[in-house]
Design a protein around this motif. Structure first.
Motif, PDB file in Angstrom:
ATOM      1  N   ILE A  31       0.817  -1.213   0.000  1.00  0.00           N
ATOM      2  CA  ILE A  31       0.000   0.000   0.000  1.00  0.00           C
ATOM      3  C   ILE A  31       0.852   1.265   0.000  1.00  0.00           C
ATOM      4  CG2 ILE A  31      -1.630   1.358   1.382  1.00  0.00           C
ATOM      5  CD1 ILE A  31      -2.896  -1.291   2.272  1.00  0.00           C
ATOM      6  N   GLY A  32       1.906   1.280   0.804  1.00  0.00           N
ATOM      7  CA  GLY A  32       2.743   2.473   0.867  1.00  0.00           C
ATOM      8  C   GLY A  32       3.355   2.808  -0.475  1.00  0.00           C
ATOM      9  N   LYS A  33       3.878   1.809  -1.155  1.00  0.00           N
ATOM     10  CA  LYS A  33       4.480   2.017  -2.478  1.00  0.00           C
ATOM     11  C   LYS A  33       3.434   2.494  -3.481  1.00  0.00           C
ATOM     12  CE  LYS A  33       6.821  -0.474  -6.235  1.00  0.00           C
ATOM     13  NZ  LYS A  33       7.417  -1.776  -6.650  1.00  0.00           N
ATOM     14  N   ALA A  34       2.302   1.819  -3.533  1.00  0.00           N
ATOM     15  CA  ALA A  34       1.252   2.193  -4.487  1.00  0.00           C
ATOM     16  C   ALA A  34       0.778   3.618  -4.238  1.00  0.00           C
ATOM     17  CB  ALA A  34       0.079   1.216  -4.382  1.00  0.00           C
ATOM     18  N   THR A  35       0.665   3.991  -2.967  1.00  0.00           N
ATOM     19  CA  THR A  35       0.211   5.335  -2.628  1.00  0.00           C
ATOM     20  C   THR A  35       1.237   6.382  -3.031  1.00  0.00           C
ATOM     21  OG1 THR A  35      -1.105   4.462  -0.794  1.00  0.00           O
ATOM     22  CG2 THR A  35      -0.569   6.804  -0.739  1.00  0.00           C
ATOM     23  N   ALA A  36       2.500   6.117  -2.760  1.00  0.00           N
ATOM     24  CA  ALA A  36       3.550   7.055  -3.141  1.00  0.00           C
ATOM     25  C   ALA A  36       3.563   7.285  -4.650  1.00  0.00           C
ATOM     26  CB  ALA A  36       4.905   6.532  -2.680  1.00  0.00           C
ATOM     27  N   LEU A  37       3.453   6.229  -5.419  1.00  0.00           N
ATOM     28  CA  LEU A  37       3.489   6.353  -6.879  1.00  0.00           C
ATOM     29  C   LEU A  37       2.217   7.012  -7.408  1.00  0.00           C
ATOM     30  CD1 LEU A  37       5.169   2.957  -7.849  1.00  0.00           C
ATOM     31  CD2 LEU A  37       6.208   5.234  -7.707  1.00  0.00           C
ATOM     32  N   ALA A  38       1.087   6.775  -6.741  1.00  0.00           N
ATOM     33  CA  ALA A  38      -0.153   7.433  -7.155  1.00  0.00           C
ATOM     34  C   ALA A  38      -0.043   8.944  -6.975  1.00  0.00           C
ATOM     35  CB  ALA A  38      -1.328   6.881  -6.353  1.00  0.00           C
ATOM     36  N   PHE A  39       0.514   9.385  -5.862  1.00  0.00           N
ATOM     37  CA  PHE A  39       0.703  10.818  -5.654  1.00  0.00           C
ATOM     38  C   PHE A  39       1.696  11.390  -6.668  1.00  0.00           C
ATOM     39  CE2 PHE A  39      -1.144  10.191  -1.365  1.00  0.00           C
ATOM     40  CZ  PHE A  39      -2.045  11.246  -1.385  1.00  0.00           C
ATOM     41  N   ALA A  40       2.749  10.645  -6.960  1.00  0.00           N
ATOM     42  CA  ALA A  40       3.726  11.116  -7.941  1.00  0.00           C
ATOM     43  C   ALA A  40       3.084  11.278  -9.318  1.00  0.00           C
ATOM     44  CB  ALA A  40       4.905  10.148  -8.007  1.00  0.00           C
ATOM     45  N   ARG A  41       2.269  10.313  -9.717  1.00  0.00           N
ATOM     46  CA  ARG A  41       1.578  10.417 -11.009  1.00  0.00           C
ATOM     47  C   ARG A  41       0.653  11.625 -11.047  1.00  0.00           C
ATOM     48  NH1 ARG A  41       0.820   4.823 -10.029  1.00  0.00           N
ATOM     49  NH2 ARG A  41       2.191   3.515 -11.302  1.00  0.00           N
ATOM     50  N   ALA A  42       0.106  11.977  -9.878  1.00  0.00           N
ATOM     51  CA  ALA A  42      -0.801  13.126  -9.796  1.00  0.00           C
ATOM     52  C   ALA A  42      -0.046  14.451  -9.706  1.00  0.00           C
ATOM     53  CB  ALA A  42      -1.724  12.969  -8.595  1.00  0.00           C
ATOM     54  N   GLY A  43       1.278  14.386  -9.724  1.00  0.00           N
ATOM     55  CA  GLY A  43       2.077  15.606  -9.723  1.00  0.00           C
ATOM     56  C   GLY A  43       2.550  16.081  -8.378  1.00  0.00           C
ATOM     57  N   SER A  44       2.374  15.257  -7.345  1.00  0.00           N
ATOM     58  CA  SER A  44       2.856  15.630  -6.013  1.00  0.00           C
ATOM     59  C   SER A  44       4.300  15.185  -5.827  1.00  0.00           C
ATOM     60  CB  SER A  44       1.994  14.970  -4.921  1.00  0.00           C
ATOM     61  OG  SER A  44       0.660  15.372  -4.998  1.00  0.00           O
ATOM     62  N   HIS A  45       5.083  16.013  -5.171  1.00  0.00           N
ATOM     63  CA  HIS A  45       6.419  15.606  -4.750  1.00  0.00           C
ATOM     64  C   HIS A  45       6.259  14.681  -3.545  1.00  0.00           C
ATOM     65  CE1 HIS A  45       7.668  18.717  -7.461  1.00  0.00           C
ATOM     66  NE2 HIS A  45       7.086  19.657  -6.721  1.00  0.00           N
TER      67      HIS A  45
END
Length: 254
Positions: free
Chosen positions: A20-34
């Motif tokens: 979950i942590g990895k998927a969440t981090a990458l989801a935020f990155a795809r959305a343009g969040s640092h």
């Protein structure tokens, strides 16, 4: 992927080396969040996630950080603010789930689970809140799990910690709402993720039962949970606070 209110934000996600942590981090990155990500002991894992995040054109900080270490967590958040300018979102994913009968749990076992699951969430909250309050904007998310409402056998310490995490979310929501900060918890159901076999006896049989009985007749994915995090952290979820969101395919309906 355009998600209102997430581009350019800074999100810290703990235990982001897998699942979950990895998927969440990458989801935020795809959305343009640092992103700022932590892991407990494997720098290669979290650095690989950070590299993948950077491929989406965002900045990423990866750090091995024990979530129960107040000084280390505070130092990491200060570093993130110095390098990235803010902390807007915090997702607490640290969690251990030992399988132990109640009469076999020692006080040390109890304290280890409470400190790891609930203590790390509290430490992260205290580290990020001053920065969120200063900016009058913040999103706190706690990975509480279904144990927060529906206890599983042989997990008294885990159940207590998960209840506590949702209690923490409600307390933060009430106290920090006037500062523009929302706080919510998430309860993932049975997901197709890597699991510690010692924590889940008879896992294959459990999976078969879940897939045969939940209304959607399948296991969820870490990405399903990550999408819920995006919603709650974005402008789409800005009026949701103190809520426990179940992501479970209909296993529990509340």
């Amino acid at each position: 992927m355009e998600v209102p209110g997430l581009k350019g934000r800074v999100a810290v996600i703990t235990a982001a080396g897998q699942n979950i942590g990895k998927a969440t981090a990458l989801a935020f990155a795809r959305a343009g969040s640092h992103i700022v990500i932590t892991g407990g002991s494997d720098p290669a894992k979290i650095e690989a996630v950070a590299d993948q995040a950077r491929s989406f054109g965002v900045k990423a900080i990866a750090s091995v950080c024990d979530g129960t270490d107040e000084a280390a967590t505070t130092a990491l958040i200060k570093r993130a603010v110095a390098e990235l300018g803010s902390i807007d979102i915090a997702v607490s994913c640290v969690g251990i789930r030992p399988h132990q009968r109640l009469d076999e749990i020692t006080l040390q076992d109890w304290q280890t689970v409470i400190n790891t699951n609930l203590g790390s969430a509290f430490i992260l909250t205290q580290a990020v809140l001053p920065h969120m309050r200063e900016r009058k904007h913040g999103r706190l998310l706690y990975m509480a799990g279904t144990d927060a409402l529906f206890p599983l056998a042989n997990r008294a310490h885990v159940v207590a910690a998960k209840h506590g995490m949702h209690g923490l979310a409600k307390a933060v929501a009430l106290e920090c709402g006037p500062d523009g900060v929302t706080a919510n918890s998430i309860a993932p159901g049975w997901l197709d993720t890597d699991r510690n076999a010692a924590w889940y006896p008879n896992l294959e049989e459990t999976y078969e039962h879940v897939q045969a009985t939940v209304p959607l007749r399948k296991l969820g994915t870490a990405e399903d949970v990550a999408n819920a995090c995006l919603y709650l952290a974005s402008d789409m979820g800005k009026f949701v606070t103190g809520h426990l969101l179940h992501i479970n395919g209909g296993e529990f309906m509340v």
